[in-house]
Write an enzyme that holds these catalytic residues in place. Structure first.
Site, short mmCIF file in Angstrom:
data_model
loop_
_atom_site.label_atom_id
_atom_site.label_comp_id
_atom_site.label_asym_id
_atom_site.label_seq_id
_atom_site.Cartn_x
_atom_site.Cartn_y
_atom_site.Cartn_z
N ALA A 63 65.63 67.56 44.77
CA ALA A 63 66.59 66.95 45.69
C ALA A 63 67.98 67.04 45.07
O ALA A 63 68.13 67.12 43.86
CB ALA A 63 66.21 65.50 45.98
N GLY A 108 61.64 67.26 44.16
CA GLY A 108 61.35 67.48 45.58
C GLY A 108 60.75 68.85 45.86
O GLY A 108 60.01 69.02 46.83
N GLU A 111 57.14 68.53 45.05
CA GLU A 111 56.56 67.70 46.12
C GLU A 111 56.41 68.50 47.42
O GLU A 111 55.42 68.33 48.14
CB GLU A 111 57.43 66.47 46.33
CG GLU A 111 57.34 65.49 45.16
CD GLU A 111 58.42 64.44 45.16
OE1 GLU A 111 58.10 63.26 44.95
OE2 GLU A 111 59.60 64.79 45.36
N GLU A 131 61.82 63.01 37.53
CA GLU A 131 62.56 61.85 38.03
C GLU A 131 62.72 60.73 37.01
O GLU A 131 63.78 60.08 36.95
CB GLU A 131 61.88 61.31 39.30
CG GLU A 131 62.05 62.17 40.54
CD GLU A 131 60.97 63.25 40.67
OE1 GLU A 131 60.92 63.90 41.71
OE2 GLU A 131 60.17 63.41 39.71
#
Length: 258
Positions: A63, A108, A111, A131
């Site tokens: 992200a 992300g 994911e 993260e």
């Protein structure tokens, strides 16, 4: 330029995350566009979907930290929900979805690949959930899907340490099904997708539904779904065609998704 490209050929759709100048990092406009593209996939005519990233360096590098850095708690929860909702759509598509992971699949990006049915990667691929090293938790489903793929212990290790892993280790722990050269990645994944697309769509979709049911709610529920899917195949054109071809010893089959 579109942030998400989409093309279809011979029953196989290819979604390309197209922000290579930022290593295909996910920001709000990109997530919104990806969500719209997924909504537009015609699952009657498209029998398998591939998701990949533009360029040679990155599938999705994560992200967009530049966008996230100054978010407050409420804004961050909305951003996380936006990503989770889109990835949930991908996971719940009735057709198989393959992640063709070229390069970085971090945060992300990892994911997003986990929302697909399985992953094939290039030999320069790097996976990770970094993260905790950024002071946050995974926000797009990493704490939920990673353990279902590699097991709870390995998922905890990857998330707690924020350590990246290369393609060979990703293959060893079962995060990816196959490692290819960068040049062979898309041809390999398209060949797999074409092989899937040639099989009876009703049967492939029913198989996905039953596997996902067991994965989410347990084997006992999964068996109930499997029985229903198995029964619903019978008296369809595709079941008659598939079994008829077997008994007639002919290789040519015409599956019509009916």
């Amino acid at each position: 330029m579109s942030l998400v490209l989409y093309e279809v050929q011979d029953g196989v759709g290819v979604v390309t995350i197209n922000r290579p100048e930022a290593l295909n990092a996910l920001n709000t406009p990109l997530l919104e566009e990806l969500d719209k593209v997924i909504d537009e996939v015609d699952t009657d005519s498209v029998r398998c979907l591939i998701i990949t990233g533009a360029g040679q360096k990155s599938f999705v590098a994560g992200a967009d930290i530049g966008e996230m850095k100054d978010m407050n708690s409420r804004e961050a929860m909305i951003f996380g929900a936006r990503g989770n909702d889109t990835f949930e759509k991908i996971e719940r598509l009735p057709i198989p979805v393959i992640a063709a992971v070229n390069g970085y699949a971090l945060g992300g990006g990892c994911e997003l690949s986990l929302a697909c049915d399985f992953r094939i990667c290039s030999d320069n691929a790097v996976f990770g959930q970094p993260e905790t090293g950024l002071g946050i938790t995974p926000g797009f489903g990493g704490t939920q899907r990673l353990m279902r793929v590699v097991g709870s212990g390995m998922a905890k290790q990857m998330i707690y340490t924020a350590r990246n892993i290369k393609a060979d280790e990703a293959y060893r722990i079962g995060l990816v099904n196959q490692v290819c050269t960068q040049e062979e990645l898309l041809p390999t994944v398209k060949k797999l997708a074409t092989q899937i697309a040639k099989n009876a769509p009703i049967a492939v979709r029913g198989s996905k539904q039953a596997i996902n049911a067991a994965d989410r709610l347990g084997v006992e529920y999964g068996k109930v779904v499997e029985e229903k899917c198995f029964g619903s195949c019978f008296e369809t054109h595709d079941q008659q065609e598939g079994m008829g071809a077997f008994l007639e010893k002919r290789k040519e089959k015409t599956f019509t998704n009916s």
